[in-house]
Structure formats: structure tokens, C-alpha cells
Design a protein around this motif. Structure first.
Motif, PDB file in Angstrom:
ATOM      1  N   LEU A  23       0.835  -1.203   0.000  1.00  0.00           N
ATOM      2  CA  LEU A  23       0.000   0.000   0.000  1.00  0.00           C
ATOM      3  C   LEU A  23       0.872   1.255   0.000  1.00  0.00           C
ATOM      4  CD1 LEU A  23      -2.842   1.213   0.292  1.00  0.00           C
ATOM      5  CD2 LEU A  23      -2.634   0.910   2.758  1.00  0.00           C
ATOM      6  N   LEU A  24       1.861   1.282   0.884  1.00  0.00           N
ATOM      7  CA  LEU A  24       2.737   2.463   0.954  1.00  0.00           C
ATOM      8  C   LEU A  24       3.574   2.597  -0.320  1.00  0.00           C
ATOM      9  CD1 LEU A  24       3.820   2.221   4.704  1.00  0.00           C
ATOM     10  CD2 LEU A  24       2.072   3.698   3.705  1.00  0.00           C
ATOM     11  N   ALA A  25       3.992   1.472  -0.895  1.00  0.00           N
ATOM     12  CA  ALA A  25       4.755   1.529  -2.156  1.00  0.00           C
ATOM     13  C   ALA A  25       3.889   2.084  -3.284  1.00  0.00           C
ATOM     14  CB  ALA A  25       5.270   0.128  -2.526  1.00  0.00           C
ATOM     15  N   ALA A  26       2.601   1.724  -3.273  1.00  0.00           N
ATOM     16  CA  ALA A  26       1.693   2.228  -4.315  1.00  0.00           C
ATOM     17  C   ALA A  26       1.543   3.745  -4.199  1.00  0.00           C
ATOM     18  CB  ALA A  26       0.329   1.544  -4.185  1.00  0.00           C
ATOM     19  N   PHE A  27       1.429   4.261  -2.972  1.00  0.00           N
ATOM     20  CA  PHE A  27       1.367   5.716  -2.791  1.00  0.00           C
ATOM     21  C   PHE A  27       2.663   6.366  -3.280  1.00  0.00           C
ATOM     22  CE2 PHE A  27      -2.351   7.504  -0.626  1.00  0.00           C
ATOM     23  CZ  PHE A  27      -3.079   6.356  -0.359  1.00  0.00           C
ATOM     24  N   ALA A  28       3.801   5.759  -2.936  1.00  0.00           N
ATOM     25  CA  ALA A  28       5.085   6.342  -3.346  1.00  0.00           C
ATOM     26  C   ALA A  28       5.201   6.386  -4.868  1.00  0.00           C
ATOM     27  CB  ALA A  28       6.238   5.529  -2.734  1.00  0.00           C
ATOM     28  N   ALA A  29       4.692   5.325  -5.531  1.00  0.00           N
ATOM     29  CA  ALA A  29       4.831   5.253  -6.995  1.00  0.00           C
ATOM     30  C   ALA A  29       3.865   6.181  -7.712  1.00  0.00           C
ATOM     31  CB  ALA A  29       4.597   3.804  -7.459  1.00  0.00           C
ATOM     32  N   GLN A  30       2.627   6.263  -7.214  1.00  0.00           N
ATOM     33  CA  GLN A  30       1.586   6.970  -7.996  1.00  0.00           C
ATOM     34  C   GLN A  30       1.197   8.329  -7.414  1.00  0.00           C
ATOM     35  OE1 GLN A  30      -1.543   3.980  -8.533  1.00  0.00           O
ATOM     36  NE2 GLN A  30      -0.526   3.290 -10.401  1.00  0.00           N
ATOM     37  N   ALA A  31       1.609   8.600  -6.176  1.00  0.00           N
ATOM     38  CA  ALA A  31       1.335   9.922  -5.598  1.00  0.00           C
ATOM     39  C   ALA A  31       2.618  10.449  -4.967  1.00  0.00           C
ATOM     40  CB  ALA A  31       0.216   9.846  -4.555  1.00  0.00           C
ATOM     41  N   PRO A  32       3.659  10.663  -5.803  1.00  0.00           N
ATOM     42  CA  PRO A  32       4.946  11.080  -5.244  1.00  0.00           C
ATOM     43  C   PRO A  32       4.798  12.350  -4.416  1.00  0.00           C
ATOM     44  CG  PRO A  32       4.916  11.232  -7.677  1.00  0.00           C
ATOM     45  CD  PRO A  32       3.659  10.547  -7.258  1.00  0.00           C
ATOM     46  N   GLY A  33       5.509  12.381  -3.294  1.00  0.00           N
ATOM     47  CA  GLY A  33       5.432  13.540  -2.410  1.00  0.00           C
ATOM     48  C   GLY A  33       4.391  13.385  -1.322  1.00  0.00           C
ATOM     49  N   PHE A  34       3.491  12.388  -1.457  1.00  0.00           N
ATOM     50  CA  PHE A  34       2.489  12.167  -0.405  1.00  0.00           C
ATOM     51  C   PHE A  34       3.193  11.790   0.894  1.00  0.00           C
ATOM     52  CE2 PHE A  34       0.320   8.917   2.106  1.00  0.00           C
ATOM     53  CZ  PHE A  34      -0.785   9.635   2.521  1.00  0.00           C
ATOM     54  N   SER A  35       2.778  12.423   1.999  1.00  0.00           N
ATOM     55  CA  SER A  35       3.351  12.086   3.302  1.00  0.00           C
ATOM     56  C   SER A  35       2.245  11.626   4.235  1.00  0.00           C
ATOM     57  CB  SER A  35       4.046  13.308   3.901  1.00  0.00           C
ATOM     58  OG  SER A  35       4.257  13.085   5.285  1.00  0.00           O
ATOM     59  N   PRO A  36       2.366  10.418   4.798  1.00  0.00           N
ATOM     60  CA  PRO A  36       1.300   9.918   5.674  1.00  0.00           C
ATOM     61  C   PRO A  36       1.159  10.721   6.973  1.00  0.00           C
ATOM     62  CG  PRO A  36       3.131   8.366   5.575  1.00  0.00           C
ATOM     63  CD  PRO A  36       3.434   9.440   4.582  1.00  0.00           C
ATOM     64  N   THR A  37       2.170  11.508   7.288  1.00  0.00           N
ATOM     65  CA  THR A  37       2.107  12.256   8.551  1.00  0.00           C
ATOM     66  C   THR A  37       1.593  13.683   8.362  1.00  0.00           C
ATOM     67  OG1 THR A  37       4.414  12.901   8.271  1.00  0.00           O
ATOM     68  CG2 THR A  37       3.983  10.951   9.614  1.00  0.00           C
ATOM     69  N   ALA A  38       1.364  14.101   7.107  1.00  0.00           N
ATOM     70  CA  ALA A  38       0.977  15.494   6.861  1.00  0.00           C
ATOM     71  C   ALA A  38      -0.466  15.783   7.273  1.00  0.00           C
ATOM     72  CB  ALA A  38       1.189  15.839   5.388  1.00  0.00           C
ATOM     73  N   ALA A  39      -1.344  14.813   7.140  1.00  0.00           N
ATOM     74  CA  ALA A  39      -2.768  15.003   7.442  1.00  0.00           C
ATOM     75  C   ALA A  39      -3.378  13.626   7.691  1.00  0.00           C
ATOM     76  CB  ALA A  39      -3.460  15.689   6.257  1.00  0.00           C
ATOM     77  N   PRO A  40      -4.519  13.565   8.380  1.00  0.00           N
ATOM     78  CA  PRO A  40      -5.105  12.246   8.680  1.00  0.00           C
ATOM     79  C   PRO A  40      -5.412  11.432   7.434  1.00  0.00           C
ATOM     80  CG  PRO A  40      -6.180  13.974   9.954  1.00  0.00           C
ATOM     81  CD  PRO A  40      -5.283  14.673   8.979  1.00  0.00           C
ATOM     82  N   VAL A  41      -5.310  10.116   7.595  1.00  0.00           N
ATOM     83  CA  VAL A  41      -5.605   9.175   6.508  1.00  0.00           C
ATOM     84  C   VAL A  41      -6.932   8.485   6.830  1.00  0.00           C
ATOM     85  CG1 VAL A  41      -4.862   7.046   5.367  1.00  0.00           C
ATOM     86  CG2 VAL A  41      -3.178   8.812   5.966  1.00  0.00           C
ATOM     87  N   VAL A  42      -7.859   8.520   5.891  1.00  0.00           N
ATOM     88  CA  VAL A  42      -9.162   7.883   6.078  1.00  0.00           C
ATOM     89  C   VAL A  42      -9.150   6.511   5.417  1.00  0.00           C
ATOM     90  CG1 VAL A  42     -11.637   8.010   5.590  1.00  0.00           C
ATOM     91  CG2 VAL A  42     -10.342  10.104   6.079  1.00  0.00           C
ATOM     92  N   ILE A  43      -9.597   5.509   6.141  1.00  0.00           N
ATOM     93  CA  ILE A  43      -9.731   4.173   5.562  1.00  0.00           C
ATOM     94  C   ILE A  43     -11.200   3.781   5.611  1.00  0.00           C
ATOM     95  CG2 ILE A  43      -9.116   1.734   5.827  1.00  0.00           C
ATOM     96  CD1 ILE A  43      -6.416   2.832   6.947  1.00  0.00           C
ATOM     97  N   LEU A  44     -11.729   3.406   4.468  1.00  0.00           N
ATOM     98  CA  LEU A  44     -13.116   2.963   4.360  1.00  0.00           C
ATOM     99  C   LEU A  44     -13.146   1.456   4.489  1.00  0.00           C
ATOM    100  CD1 LEU A  44     -13.945   5.083   1.184  1.00  0.00           C
ATOM    101  CD2 LEU A  44     -14.541   5.665   3.547  1.00  0.00           C
ATOM    102  N   GLY A  45     -13.893   0.953   5.477  1.00  0.00           N
ATOM    103  CA  GLY A  45     -13.976  -0.488   5.683  1.00  0.00           C
ATOM    104  C   GLY A  45     -13.315  -0.877   6.995  1.00  0.00           C
ATOM    105  N   ALA A  46     -13.693  -2.034   7.498  1.00  0.00           N
ATOM    106  CA  ALA A  46     -13.113  -2.518   8.754  1.00  0.00           C
ATOM    107  C   ALA A  46     -12.890  -4.020   8.705  1.00  0.00           C
ATOM    108  CB  ALA A  46     -14.014  -2.133   9.926  1.00  0.00           C
ATOM    109  N   GLY A  47     -12.697  -4.550   7.488  1.00  0.00           N
ATOM    110  CA  GLY A  47     -12.357  -5.959   7.338  1.00  0.00           C
ATOM    111  C   GLY A  47     -10.847  -6.141   7.443  1.00  0.00           C
ATOM    112  N   GLY A  48     -10.373  -7.299   7.002  1.00  0.00           N
ATOM    113  CA  GLY A  48      -8.949  -7.592   7.122  1.00  0.00           C
ATOM    114  C   GLY A  48      -8.066  -6.615   6.370  1.00  0.00           C
ATOM    115  N   ALA A  49      -8.478  -6.233   5.147  1.00  0.00           N
ATOM    116  CA  ALA A  49      -7.655  -5.317   4.347  1.00  0.00           C
ATOM    117  C   ALA A  49      -7.585  -3.948   5.017  1.00  0.00           C
ATOM    118  CB  ALA A  49      -8.228  -5.198   2.943  1.00  0.00           C
TER     119      ALA A  49
END
Ligand code: NDP
Length: 283
Positions: A113-139
Motif C-alpha cells: 500500500l505504501l509503495a503504491a502511494f510512493a509510486a503513484q502519488a509522489p510527495g504524499f506524506s502519511p504524517t501530513a494530514a489524517p488518513v481515512v480508511i473505508l472499511g473494517a475488514g482484514g484489508a
């Protein structure tokens, strides 16, 4: 085509069903390019046969397995030892069979997941703003664990609030929202990750108030069939950057390959193009 001899190292993927898995396409392309004496094969035990399969493979009959639905939680439970990230995700997508008969569980989905962000959203920082996750299953739980580990504040939005709250209780630095309050969770978010199965099997997808998120919010969908899901189409139409689930799949495969074959995959294989071609054939 690489030659497979009697000394070949064997790894594979196990799921039910497994016939649509793209993992054999990715790993065998890397094996061929690297010239390894190795093979990566699918296993499809009956839904009550996973434990028997794992038991039979103890002792290093094969080097390891990627694990997909519906066996990821069972894989963790059957292992003798687990990495902290597999324990945090409460699921394993990777089992390594050691020669002493023990089984080691790991989870590389969060790395993917983090590699996908690095590849397709360069410059994205997980600490810059809250991250929303939709769903509460295993993924979703695995994604939340990976982002918490990366220093993010996580907001989980789920149809069944109690499941989101259970993840918040387990992981810390996570807050829980019902689906009816998705707009509140989106306010000020740096990323939105869809880890629900809504919209699969031609069911209607989620109707989400994307406009409640900042313009710079990156939108990711773990679903990769279709590659551009309705969520990603809407996000792109509103000018937001998007990350797709196929890049995550490739991102989890690379560290799995290294665990099986003791070296990173060769960089010069366009596995994304191969996976896209395989998806086309399957549609
Ligand atoms: P689960 O079945 O464990 O969880 C499904 C989640 O989706 C639950 O939170 C459920 O909510 C929610 N949901 C399902 N239908 C609806 C709906 N109609 N409306 C609102 N919410 C809904 O699935 P997983 O966590 O194992 O997988 C989720 C998705 O992620 C799958 O599509 C899977 O293929 C994908 N995935 C992709 C990966 C990749 O590498 N790209 C890796 C792993 C997973 P509730 O709790 O209320 O039931």
C-alpha cells in the motif's frame, strides 16, 4: 523460459478461489528474468483444507506461500512465529516454511500500500494530514496498521461502527466513524483509502461525499478490477490524485519474492503491463 530442475525452489499462492490470482504472472516473470531455477504455482484447497495444506508443507517442502482470501486470518493463527506487522494486521499474506519445520507469518500488504502511494502519488506524506480508511475488514485493518506504523493519524469509516471501533481499540491513534459521517472524516484528510468490498459483483458502490475532502487529498482504491473504479473516476474528475489497487498488489509481491528467493525482483520487468494484459484476458 527458465529451466526447472530437481533443485528448483518452489513457492506459490493459496486462496479459494485462486484461479484469477495475478501473483503467478508477476512472480514467474521475475523468476524468468532473474534466470532462477524456481517456480511459483497456485494452490486451491477446499475452504476447510487450508490447515491440512500448511501442515503438509512444514519442513521446507516448498519455500513459502502468499495467502489470499479467505485464508489470511487462519494463516496467522497457524504460524509458529509472526512479524509485528502481521500481528498488528491480525492477518498474514505470506508464510515462510523453515527447514526446522516451523512456519513464519508476515504481512506485506501494508508495504504494498505504501509503495503504491510512493509510486503513484509522489510527495504524499502519511504524517501530513489524517488518513481515512473505508472499511473494517482484514484489508482495512492491515492498511490502518501500516499507516499507524508510518506515523499517520487514521480515521476508519465503516458501515458497522463496532468493527471500526474494534480496530481503533486494538491499534491506537485510530478513530472510528459510521458511514453516515464519512464527510466529517474526510474533512482535512490527506488520503482516502477504499478497503471495502462494496461495488464488487456489480453491486452499487459507495456514494461518498468526496467534496468534503481537501482538493489535495489522494484517493486510493484497493479494488483493481476495474482498474479505474467509480471512486477513482470521480476523484480524478474532481482533480484529485489517485492510486490504484494493482500497484498495491505489485507492491506486496516484491517483498514476498525477496522472502522466497533471497533477492529482490529484477527491476527491468514491466510486471504492471503483464498484469494488465492478464486482467484483460480474464475480463
Ligand atoms: P472483508 O470482507 O473482510 O471486509 C469488507 C468490508 O467492506 C467491511 O468493512 C464491510 O462493512 C464493507 N462493505 C461491504 N459491502 C459494503 C456495502 N455495500 N456498503 C458499505 N460497506 C460495505 O474484505 P477484505 O478486507 O478482505 O477486502 C476488502 C477489499 O480489498 C476487497 O475488495 C479485496 O479484494 C481488496 N484487497 C485488495 C488488495 C490489493 O492488493 N489490491 C489486498 C487485499 C484486499 P461491514 O463491516 O459493515 O460489513
Amino acid at each position: 523460459m527458465n529451466t526447472i530442475t530437481g533443485k528448483a525452489v518452489v513457492a506459490g499462492v493459496v486462496g479459494a478461489p485462486v484461479r484469477h490470482s495475478l501473483s503467478p504472472v508477476l512472480h514467474n516473470a521475475w523468476i524468468a528474468e532473474a534466470g532462477l531455477d524456481a517456480a511459483y504455482v497456485p494452490f486451491a484447497p477446499p475452504s476447510d483444507g487450508f490447515a491440512r495444506l500448511v501442515h503438509g508443507l512444514r519442513g521446507g517442502v516448498i519455500r513459502g506461500l502468499n495467502v489470499t482470501l479467505p485464508f489470511k486470518e487462519e494463516a496467522l493463527a497457524l504460524a509458529d512465529e509472526a512479524s509485528p506487522r502481521a500481528a498488528a494486521a491480525a492477518a498474514a499474506n505470506l508464510l515462510v516454511f523453515r527447514e526446522d519445520g516451523s512456519v513464519f507469518a508476515d504481512n506485506t500488504d501494508g508495504l504494498g500500500l505504501l509503495a503504491a502511494f510512493a509510486a503513484q502519488a509522489p510527495g504524499f506524506s502519511p504524517t501530513a494530514a489524517p488518513v481515512v480508511i473505508l472499511g473494517a475488514g482484514g484489508a482495512a485493518r492491515g492498511a490502518a496498521a501500516a499507516f499507524v506504523e508510518a506515523g499517520a493519524q487514521v480515521r476508519i469509516v465503516n458501515r458497522t461502527l463496532a468493527r471500526a471501533e474494534a480496530i481503533a481499540d486494538a491499534l491506537g491513534r485510530v478513530s472510528a466513524f459510521p458511514l453516515s459521517r464519512a464527510g466529517d472524516a474526510f474533512a482535512g484528510a490527506g488520503a482516502i483509502v477504499n478497503a471495502t468490498s462494496a461495488g464488487l459483483a456489480d453491486e452499487a458502490g459507495l456514494d461518498l461525499p468526496l467534496e468534503a475532502s481537501p482538493q489535495g487529498c489522494v484517493v486510493m482504491d484497493m479494488v483493481y478490477k476495474p482498474l479505474k473504479t467509480p471512486l477513482l473516476v470521480n476523484a480524478e474528475a474532481s482533480g484529485r490524485r489517485v492510486v490504484d489497487g494493482l500497484e498495491m498488489l505489485i507492491g506486496q509481491a516484491a517483498p514476498s519474492f525477496e522472502a522466497f528467493f533471497g533477492r529482490p525482483p529484477p527491476a527491468n520487468v514491466d510486471v504492471r503491463a503483464l498484469a494488465l494484459a492478464a486482467l484483460e484476458q480474464k475480463s
